[in-house]
Write an enzyme that holds these catalytic residues in place. Structure first.
Site, mmCIF file in Angstrom:
data_model
loop_
_atom_site.group_PDB
_atom_site.id
_atom_site.type_symbol
_atom_site.label_atom_id
_atom_site.label_comp_id
_atom_site.label_asym_id
_atom_site.label_seq_id
_atom_site.Cartn_x
_atom_site.Cartn_y
_atom_site.Cartn_z
ATOM 1 N N ARG A 147 0.868 -1.186 0.000
ATOM 2 C CA ARG A 147 0.000 0.000 0.000
ATOM 3 C C ARG A 147 0.899 1.228 0.000
ATOM 4 O O ARG A 147 1.916 1.272 0.722
ATOM 5 C CB ARG A 147 -0.922 0.034 1.234
ATOM 6 C CG ARG A 147 -2.100 -0.911 1.187
ATOM 7 C CD ARG A 147 -3.125 -0.516 0.102
ATOM 8 N NE ARG A 147 -4.260 -1.420 0.067
ATOM 9 C CZ ARG A 147 -4.349 -2.503 -0.703
ATOM 10 N NH1 ARG A 147 -3.352 -2.820 -1.515
ATOM 11 N NH2 ARG A 147 -5.436 -3.249 -0.695
ATOM 12 N N ASP A 152 4.323 -0.336 -7.135
ATOM 13 C CA ASP A 152 3.041 -0.699 -7.748
ATOM 14 C C ASP A 152 1.921 0.100 -7.093
ATOM 15 O O ASP A 152 0.773 0.037 -7.525
ATOM 16 C CB ASP A 152 2.775 -2.204 -7.588
ATOM 17 C CG ASP A 152 1.523 -2.641 -8.331
ATOM 18 O OD1 ASP A 152 1.414 -2.309 -9.534
ATOM 19 O OD2 ASP A 152 0.647 -3.281 -7.717
ATOM 20 N N HIS A 186 -0.902 -0.184 -9.692
ATOM 21 C CA HIS A 186 -1.589 -1.130 -8.798
ATOM 22 C C HIS A 186 -2.089 -2.350 -9.590
ATOM 23 O O HIS A 186 -3.273 -2.693 -9.531
ATOM 24 C CB HIS A 186 -2.747 -0.434 -8.064
ATOM 25 C CG HIS A 186 -3.070 -1.091 -6.746
ATOM 26 N ND1 HIS A 186 -3.361 -0.381 -5.601
ATOM 27 C CD2 HIS A 186 -3.153 -2.389 -6.382
ATOM 28 C CE1 HIS A 186 -3.609 -1.215 -4.612
ATOM 29 N NE2 HIS A 186 -3.489 -2.443 -5.070
HETATM 30 P P1 NAD Z 1 -1.248 -11.238 5.176
HETATM 31 O O1 NAD Z 1 -2.303 -10.788 6.134
HETATM 32 O O2 NAD Z 1 -1.174 -12.668 4.795
HETATM 33 O O3 NAD Z 1 0.192 -10.820 5.721
HETATM 34 C C1 NAD Z 1 0.464 -9.555 6.258
HETATM 35 C C2 NAD Z 1 1.658 -9.705 7.181
HETATM 36 O O4 NAD Z 1 1.992 -8.385 7.665
HETATM 37 C C3 NAD Z 1 1.372 -10.587 8.409
HETATM 38 O O5 NAD Z 1 2.401 -11.539 8.574
HETATM 39 C C4 NAD Z 1 1.335 -9.590 9.554
HETATM 40 O O6 NAD Z 1 1.777 -10.164 10.788
HETATM 41 C C5 NAD Z 1 2.296 -8.529 9.044
HETATM 42 N N1 NAD Z 1 2.158 -7.263 9.765
HETATM 43 C C6 NAD Z 1 1.055 -6.733 10.336
HETATM 44 N N2 NAD Z 1 1.360 -5.569 10.950
HETATM 45 C C7 NAD Z 1 2.680 -5.367 10.749
HETATM 46 C C8 NAD Z 1 3.591 -4.345 11.148
HETATM 47 N N3 NAD Z 1 3.184 -3.304 11.886
HETATM 48 N N4 NAD Z 1 4.880 -4.463 10.772
HETATM 49 C C9 NAD Z 1 5.311 -5.534 10.049
HETATM 50 N N5 NAD Z 1 4.502 -6.533 9.645
HETATM 51 C C10 NAD Z 1 3.198 -6.439 9.984
HETATM 52 O O7 NAD Z 1 -1.445 -10.299 3.884
HETATM 53 P P2 NAD Z 1 -0.939 -10.593 2.401
HETATM 54 O O8 NAD Z 1 -1.980 -11.369 1.677
HETATM 55 O O9 NAD Z 1 0.437 -11.115 2.458
HETATM 56 O O10 NAD Z 1 -0.966 -9.118 1.788
HETATM 57 C C11 NAD Z 1 -0.087 -8.131 2.265
HETATM 58 C C12 NAD Z 1 -0.544 -6.783 1.727
HETATM 59 O O11 NAD Z 1 -0.353 -6.742 0.295
HETATM 60 C C13 NAD Z 1 -2.040 -6.494 1.887
HETATM 61 O O12 NAD Z 1 -2.324 -5.950 3.159
HETATM 62 C C14 NAD Z 1 -2.307 -5.500 0.794
HETATM 63 O O13 NAD Z 1 -2.182 -4.186 1.296
HETATM 64 C C15 NAD Z 1 -1.206 -5.757 -0.225
HETATM 65 N N6 NAD Z 1 -1.730 -6.243 -1.508
HETATM 66 C C16 NAD Z 1 -1.412 -5.564 -2.654
HETATM 67 C C17 NAD Z 1 -1.883 -5.999 -3.875
HETATM 68 C C18 NAD Z 1 -1.545 -5.302 -5.161
HETATM 69 O O14 NAD Z 1 -2.186 -5.562 -6.190
HETATM 70 N N7 NAD Z 1 -0.557 -4.416 -5.205
HETATM 71 C C19 NAD Z 1 -2.683 -7.141 -3.924
HETATM 72 C C20 NAD Z 1 -2.967 -7.822 -2.746
HETATM 73 C C21 NAD Z 1 -2.488 -7.378 -1.541
#
Ligand code: NAD
Length: 344
Positions: A231, A255, A292
């Protein structure tokens, strides 16, 4: 038959949801406009509303949806930072798609990295113009480099596997480290100090907003490459720009962008970009920006459509959804495992 309205619906999404529209199980309506307080009245008569990452679901919008009798809000994405979950609590049930294809995002992160490091984007343009010179295209090996992964959830872990395949030395930081894995966790500060490449894969929360800030710059290795497919607001864009101008950051692969809401996902060619920071970033030779699109694979779109429709089915017909986002528990993943019931 329950009526569902999809805001900000793009042709590639409509295509993925088309089989569900044709099945006739729900009445699906697709709207081009984003959900905002101005467009929220379009939800009149709908049982469910479906939104994406840049729709606005603030208190004003939630109140309008509730007044219109909308019972379920389905995010067709994983992140939910655009939803005021505290205000939604007790008013409207909210679901998301926690996982669709972590590989789509992880592979895009690596695609950006490889493109940047090996100057593929520049070489492509050159050879199309019959310029076969290699000057200025010197890259470096990823093998043996240290990559710091921030956030080791589904996408972070998929990305780690890819990086290991390249023979990279992977270190990671997560607020909630995985207890029994083989991930080499370090503090965020150590990660910033020792990484040749840093990639963000954690959600945007109050905790993580500007996780990369002006204070981060003095910690970094000169020439570090930054990847953000998570994000935009995880990274303070002004600090990023300063780091690039001061030659601390060697390249940025983005992205997502902090202020992408009014810009990304639309064709703005022919328009002047009012956002000076974005315009300056795009103009930098070492910044690679995609709009994105990390999630945008056929597999991911199909999985998003499948889970989104199941979420609506579960909430509207079966009473509760495993993918409901609960504002009160904070750790949404824990909540889902333990409660197995509606959030309110
Ligand atoms: P997930 O919930 O499986 O993993 C997120 C990880 O972040 C977890 O291990 C959590 O413990 C960790 N986390 C939470 N708070 C934290 C902090 N303060 N510091 C460090 N780590 C922390 O999520 P995911 O499926 O791996 O997705 C991650 C992110 O990717 C999503 O939240 C979303 O914003 C982003 N995303 C982007 C796209 C895109 O098209 N660019 C698509 C999907 C997801």
């Amino acid at each position: 038959m329950e009526k569902l309205i999809f805001f900000d619906a793009k042709p590639y999404e409509i295509e993925a949801f088309r089989p569900y529209a044709e099945q006739g199980e729900f009445d699906l309506r697709f709207v081009d406009a984003r959900l905002t307080p101005d467009t929220a009245p379009l939800s009149a008569g709908a049982d469910g509303v479906c939104v994406f990452v840049n729709d606005t679901v603030d208190a004003a919008v939630i109140d309008i949806l509730q007044k219109n009798g909308v019972r379920a809000l389905g995010l067709r994405c994983a992140g939910f930072n655009n939803v005021d979950l505290a205000h939604a609590y007790g008013r409207i049930h909210v679901t998301h798609v926690p996982a669709y294809s972590p590989y789509a995002v992880a592979e895009h992160a690596m695609a950006l990295l490889l493109t940047s490091v090996r100057r593929i984007h520049k070489a492509y343009l050159r050879t199309r113009d019959s310029n076969f010179s290699l000057s200025g295209l010197v890259g470096f090996d990823l093998h043996g480099k240290t990559i710091g992964v921030v956030g080791t959830g589904r996408i972070g872990q998929a990305f780690i596997s890819i990086c290991r395949g390249f023979g990279m030395n992977v270190i990671a930081y997560d607020k909630y480290p995985k207890p029994d894995g083989d991930i080499d966790y370090v503090s965020l500060e150590e990660l910033y100090r020792t990484s040749d490449i840093i990639s963000f894969h954690c959600p945007l929360t109050e905790d993580t907003r500007h996780l990369f800030s002006r204070q981060t710059l003095p910690l970094l290795k000169r020439g570090v490459i930054l990847i953000n497919t998570s994000r935009g607001a995880l990274v303070d864009s002004e600090a990023l720009l300063t780091g690039i101008k001061d030659r601390i950051i060697g390249a940025a692969c983005l992205d997502v962008y902090e202020e992408e809401g009014d810009i990304f996902f639309e064709d703005r060619s022919g328009h002047i970009i009012d956002d000076d920071t974005l315009a300056r970033l795009i103009s930098m030779p070492n910044v690679l920006l995609t709009s994105h699109q990390a999630f945008l694979t056929r597999e991911a779109l199909d999985a998003i459509a499948k889970t989104t429709m199941q979420n609506f089915r579960d909430l509207l017909r079966n009473g509760f959804s495993e993918n409901e986002l609960c504002y009160r528990c904070g750790r949404i993943d824990v909540c889902r495992r333990e409660k197995r019931q509606r959030c309110f």
